[in-house]
Design a protein around this motif. Structure first.
Motif, PDB file in Angstrom:
ATOM      1  N   PRO A 304      -2.948  -4.789   5.230  1.00  0.00           N
ATOM      2  CA  PRO A 304      -2.498  -3.392   5.285  1.00  0.00           C
ATOM      3  C   PRO A 304      -2.632  -2.673   3.953  1.00  0.00           C
ATOM      4  O   PRO A 304      -2.832  -1.457   3.919  1.00  0.00           O
ATOM      5  CB  PRO A 304      -1.035  -3.508   5.712  1.00  0.00           C
ATOM      6  CG  PRO A 304      -0.956  -4.812   6.442  1.00  0.00           C
ATOM      7  CD  PRO A 304      -1.925  -5.726   5.741  1.00  0.00           C
ATOM      8  N   TRP A 305      -2.506  -3.415   2.843  1.00  0.00           N
ATOM      9  CA  TRP A 305      -2.613  -2.803   1.517  1.00  0.00           C
ATOM     10  C   TRP A 305      -4.005  -2.261   1.225  1.00  0.00           C
ATOM     11  O   TRP A 305      -4.186  -1.497   0.285  1.00  0.00           O
ATOM     12  CB  TRP A 305      -2.217  -3.833   0.452  1.00  0.00           C
ATOM     13  CG  TRP A 305      -2.985  -5.113   0.574  1.00  0.00           C
ATOM     14  CD1 TRP A 305      -4.191  -5.412   0.029  1.00  0.00           C
ATOM     15  CD2 TRP A 305      -2.600  -6.267   1.335  1.00  0.00           C
ATOM     16  NE1 TRP A 305      -4.585  -6.680   0.383  1.00  0.00           N
ATOM     17  CE2 TRP A 305      -3.632  -7.233   1.179  1.00  0.00           C
ATOM     18  CE3 TRP A 305      -1.479  -6.590   2.111  1.00  0.00           C
ATOM     19  CZ2 TRP A 305      -3.570  -8.489   1.788  1.00  0.00           C
ATOM     20  CZ3 TRP A 305      -1.428  -7.841   2.704  1.00  0.00           C
ATOM     21  CH2 TRP A 305      -2.465  -8.776   2.541  1.00  0.00           C
ATOM     22  N   ASP A 306      -5.001  -2.667   2.010  1.00  0.00           N
ATOM     23  CA  ASP A 306      -6.362  -2.164   1.826  1.00  0.00           C
ATOM     24  C   ASP A 306      -6.566  -0.773   2.421  1.00  0.00           C
ATOM     25  O   ASP A 306      -7.605  -0.147   2.188  1.00  0.00           O
ATOM     26  CB  ASP A 306      -7.376  -3.114   2.482  1.00  0.00           C
ATOM     27  CG  ASP A 306      -7.563  -4.399   1.702  1.00  0.00           C
ATOM     28  OD1 ASP A 306      -7.699  -4.318   0.471  1.00  0.00           O
ATOM     29  OD2 ASP A 306      -7.582  -5.474   2.321  1.00  0.00           O
ATOM     30  N   ALA A 309      -7.831   2.455   0.248  1.00  0.00           N
ATOM     31  CA  ALA A 309      -9.238   2.398  -0.142  1.00  0.00           C
ATOM     32  C   ALA A 309     -10.151   2.563   1.072  1.00  0.00           C
ATOM     33  O   ALA A 309     -11.175   3.255   1.019  1.00  0.00           O
ATOM     34  CB  ALA A 309      -9.531   1.079  -0.855  1.00  0.00           C
ATOM     35  N   PHE A 310      -9.768   1.961   2.185  1.00  0.00           N
ATOM     36  CA  PHE A 310     -10.605   2.028   3.380  1.00  0.00           C
ATOM     37  C   PHE A 310     -10.583   3.423   4.005  1.00  0.00           C
ATOM     38  O   PHE A 310     -11.534   3.808   4.695  1.00  0.00           O
ATOM     39  CB  PHE A 310     -10.170   0.969   4.393  1.00  0.00           C
ATOM     40  CG  PHE A 310     -10.615  -0.435   4.050  1.00  0.00           C
ATOM     41  CD1 PHE A 310     -10.981  -0.777   2.760  1.00  0.00           C
ATOM     42  CD2 PHE A 310     -10.658  -1.431   5.012  1.00  0.00           C
ATOM     43  CE1 PHE A 310     -11.384  -2.059   2.428  1.00  0.00           C
ATOM     44  CE2 PHE A 310     -11.064  -2.720   4.707  1.00  0.00           C
ATOM     45  CZ  PHE A 310     -11.421  -3.027   3.407  1.00  0.00           C
ATOM     46  N   TRP A 311      -9.514   4.162   3.815  1.00  0.00           N
ATOM     47  CA  TRP A 311      -9.472   5.543   4.327  1.00  0.00           C
ATOM     48  C   TRP A 311     -10.545   6.418   3.683  1.00  0.00           C
ATOM     49  O   TRP A 311     -10.927   7.450   4.239  1.00  0.00           O
ATOM     50  CB  TRP A 311      -8.098   6.154   4.077  1.00  0.00           C
ATOM     51  CG  TRP A 311      -7.017   5.593   4.958  1.00  0.00           C
ATOM     52  CD1 TRP A 311      -7.175   4.946   6.153  1.00  0.00           C
ATOM     53  CD2 TRP A 311      -5.602   5.610   4.710  1.00  0.00           C
ATOM     54  NE1 TRP A 311      -5.946   4.557   6.663  1.00  0.00           N
ATOM     55  CE2 TRP A 311      -4.968   4.951   5.802  1.00  0.00           C
ATOM     56  CE3 TRP A 311      -4.809   6.123   3.683  1.00  0.00           C
ATOM     57  CZ2 TRP A 311      -3.579   4.809   5.885  1.00  0.00           C
ATOM     58  CZ3 TRP A 311      -3.424   5.963   3.757  1.00  0.00           C
ATOM     59  CH2 TRP A 311      -2.819   5.316   4.848  1.00  0.00           C
ATOM     60  N   LEU A 372       1.829   5.938   2.577  1.00  0.00           N
ATOM     61  CA  LEU A 372       0.962   5.777   1.423  1.00  0.00           C
ATOM     62  C   LEU A 372      -0.039   4.638   1.614  1.00  0.00           C
ATOM     63  O   LEU A 372      -0.886   4.395   0.757  1.00  0.00           O
ATOM     64  CB  LEU A 372       1.799   5.527   0.171  1.00  0.00           C
ATOM     65  CG  LEU A 372       2.653   6.716  -0.308  1.00  0.00           C
ATOM     66  CD1 LEU A 372       3.659   6.263  -1.354  1.00  0.00           C
ATOM     67  CD2 LEU A 372       1.764   7.822  -0.864  1.00  0.00           C
ATOM     68  N   GLY A 373       0.074   3.929   2.744  1.00  0.00           N
ATOM     69  CA  GLY A 373      -0.883   2.878   3.054  1.00  0.00           C
ATOM     70  C   GLY A 373      -0.618   1.567   2.366  1.00  0.00           C
ATOM     71  O   GLY A 373      -1.523   0.751   2.212  1.00  0.00           O
ATOM     72  N   GLN A 374       0.644   1.306   2.016  1.00  0.00           N
ATOM     73  CA  GLN A 374       0.958   0.090   1.284  1.00  0.00           C
ATOM     74  C   GLN A 374       1.226  -1.093   2.197  1.00  0.00           C
ATOM     75  O   GLN A 374       0.885  -2.221   1.869  1.00  0.00           O
ATOM     76  CB  GLN A 374       2.175   0.325   0.376  1.00  0.00           C
ATOM     77  CG  GLN A 374       2.611  -0.872  -0.422  1.00  0.00           C
ATOM     78  CD  GLN A 374       1.558  -1.345  -1.409  1.00  0.00           C
ATOM     79  OE1 GLN A 374       0.686  -0.586  -1.795  1.00  0.00           O
ATOM     80  NE2 GLN A 374       1.626  -2.608  -1.788  1.00  0.00           N
ATOM     81  N   ALA A 375       1.866  -0.864   3.340  1.00  0.00           N
ATOM     82  CA  ALA A 375       2.303  -2.004   4.151  1.00  0.00           C
ATOM     83  C   ALA A 375       2.661  -1.570   5.557  1.00  0.00           C
ATOM     84  O   ALA A 375       2.835  -0.382   5.839  1.00  0.00           O
ATOM     85  CB  ALA A 375       3.525  -2.674   3.495  1.00  0.00           C
TER      86      ALA A 375
END
Length: 459
Positions: A304-306, A309-311, A372-375
């Motif tokens: 999930p932490w990726d 960057a993947f967005w 925020l796309g952290q978890a």
């Protein structure tokens, strides 16, 4: 906790994972009852009326620059909610974190709140480094424990002899499902159906067939410009095939069993035999993570932490269930976790607990964290609700939750306080990845050495 450039099949993590704890609530290190002089909930910084005295606490973590920015925002939100508390935040490179913590512990300068993960949790539990936070949790109204992933909370329990039972000595920073990600644009260009998001529907054979069609050597020099799959997780293959690295109940290393070495050979043959995955030479020239983000690798792995960057990627992507072994029909992958711990010697245990709880379980903090796309949220209702409704990818983000609830497993070293036995395996596995030895011969050769090291460090 989060390496993005792992060699095929060598994803044994590494970084992260399940710490469990020690010191029974006070510096004395009594893990069962706590020290009579230990600070108790409500004694400091927790009054509901009157102006509170200013408090400064230290928090240390690790991560890439993006993670640091995320936590700076979360800490600012915490300080808004708890205006009497100032947080001194330090983020160190992941590779330096363990040594840094060792130095701070030795010098008696442990931060009030810090990351814990993997075998360190076991070691810290024995050393009396962590505060038993069960009594703080019992008195908080911050969350309903039934609304937190059991798979996450149990990683931070310690009963005095083993991880996974007893009181809580930490709170989950995250629960990290390691998912199978694929480049939809490359699949579309090749006319290959997408992998299934449902566990068990897509097998190793299906994956190999797709990878062969997605591997492209445009100039015919034998070095593909585009590969079908990269950094295939050995753990996923072994567990899906019914194998185990170790039986922790008996302390028996099991790498020499057919279910293990057959799975290991399957992973090795993706590059050695089928040429659909970068070999070690190609991986060293450009790692699988870089290949995936630049659009020259069709299938990879992500946590999930990726997401942040993947967005930003210029192509469409999504996640699927890891391929199932045709021998068992089962799917598996690892479920990582990093935690927040409070120092047993903190002078401000209530405020330190408040920070750990905010970062781990507070609704506002959890919402900011996933946005925020952290978890994946630690709160189940949030994960099953608004998290699934996010507009950003992955489209089939239910896969993250399936891994948590169904077929995700703690990484191999999560319950081992000494990891030399696994270090030996990883340091020598290149004999298989390079084709110098078969997986069967390699595991037969190294099995007893691994067992001896496990016995020496863990029994």
């Amino acid at each position: 906790m989060k390496s993005k450039s792992k060699f095929a099949g060598m994803l044994v993590l590494l970084l992260m994972f399940a710490l469990s704890a020690c010191s029974g609530g006070g510096p004395s290190g009594d893990s069962s009852t706590g020290s009579p002089s230990s600070p108790q909930p409500g004694q400091e910084g927790s009054g509901e009326t009157g102006k509170k005295a200013p408090v400064t606490i230290e928090f240390m973590g690790h991560g890439n620059p993006n993670e640091k920015k995320i936590f700076e925002k979360l800490i600012a939100s915490f300080e808004d909610k708890y205006p009497h508390v100032t947080v001194k935040y330090t983020s160190v490179p992941p590779g330096e974190y363990s040594q840094k913590m060792t130095t701070l512990i030795s010098s008696g300068k442990v931060p009030d709140v810090f990351y814990v993960g993997g075998p360190e949790f076991y070691r810290f539990a024995e050393a009396g480094t962590l505060l038993n936070i069960q009594s703080y949790l019992d008195q908080t109204t911050l969350f309903n424990p039934d609304n937190v992933w059991k798979e996450a909370l149990d990683r931070y329990r310690f009963d005095g002899s083993k991880v996974g039972a007893g009181d809580l000595y930490g709170l989950p920073k995250d629960v990290g499902p390691w998912a199978f990600v694929y480049n939809k644009d490359l699949f579309d260009e090749a006319g290959v159906p997408y992998p299934s998001a449902t566990a068990g529907e897509w097998t190793w054979e299906d994956m190999l067939e797709a990878a062969q069609k997605l591997t492209v050597d445009r100039n015919g020099d034998g070095k593909p410009e585009q590969y079908g799959v990269g950094a295939y997780a050995l753990e996923s293959a072994v567990w899906a095939n019914g194998g185990e690295y170790i039986d922790y109940e008996t302390g028996t290393v099991k790498v020499n069993e057919p279910e293990f070495y057959e799975a290991m050979q399957f992973v090795a043959d993706l590059s050695l035999k089928h040429k659909v995955s970068p070999n070690q030479e190609a991986e060293q020239a450009m790692n699988a993570y870089t290949r995936f983000v630049d659009g020259s690798l069709a299938m990879f792995a992500m946590g999930p932490w990726d997401q942040p960057a993947f967005w930003e990627l210029p192509f469409e992507w999504d996640i699927a269930a890891w391929p199932a072994s045709p021998n068992t029909g089962q799917t598996a992958t690892w479920l990582g976790s990093m935690g927040f711990a409070v120092s047993a010697k903190s002078k401000h245990p209530q405020e330190a607990f408040d920070l750990a709880a905010f970062l781990s379980l507070d609704e506002q903090g959890q919402r900011e964290n996933y946005q925020l796309g952290q978890a994946v949220p630690n709160l189940i209702d949030m994960a099953e609700g608004e998290f699934l409704q996010m507009e950003q990818g992955p489209k089939t983000r239910q896969v993250f939750l399936d891994i948590i609830e169904d077929y995700g497993r703690p990484d191999v070293i999560a319950f081992s306080k000494d990891t030399q036995w696994m270090d030996l395996f990883n340091q020598n596995a290149s004999k298989v990845w390079n084709g110098d030895m078969s997986a069967k011969d390699f595991t037969a050769e190294i099995h007893q050495q691994m067992q001896d090291l496990y016995d020496k460090g863990n029994k």
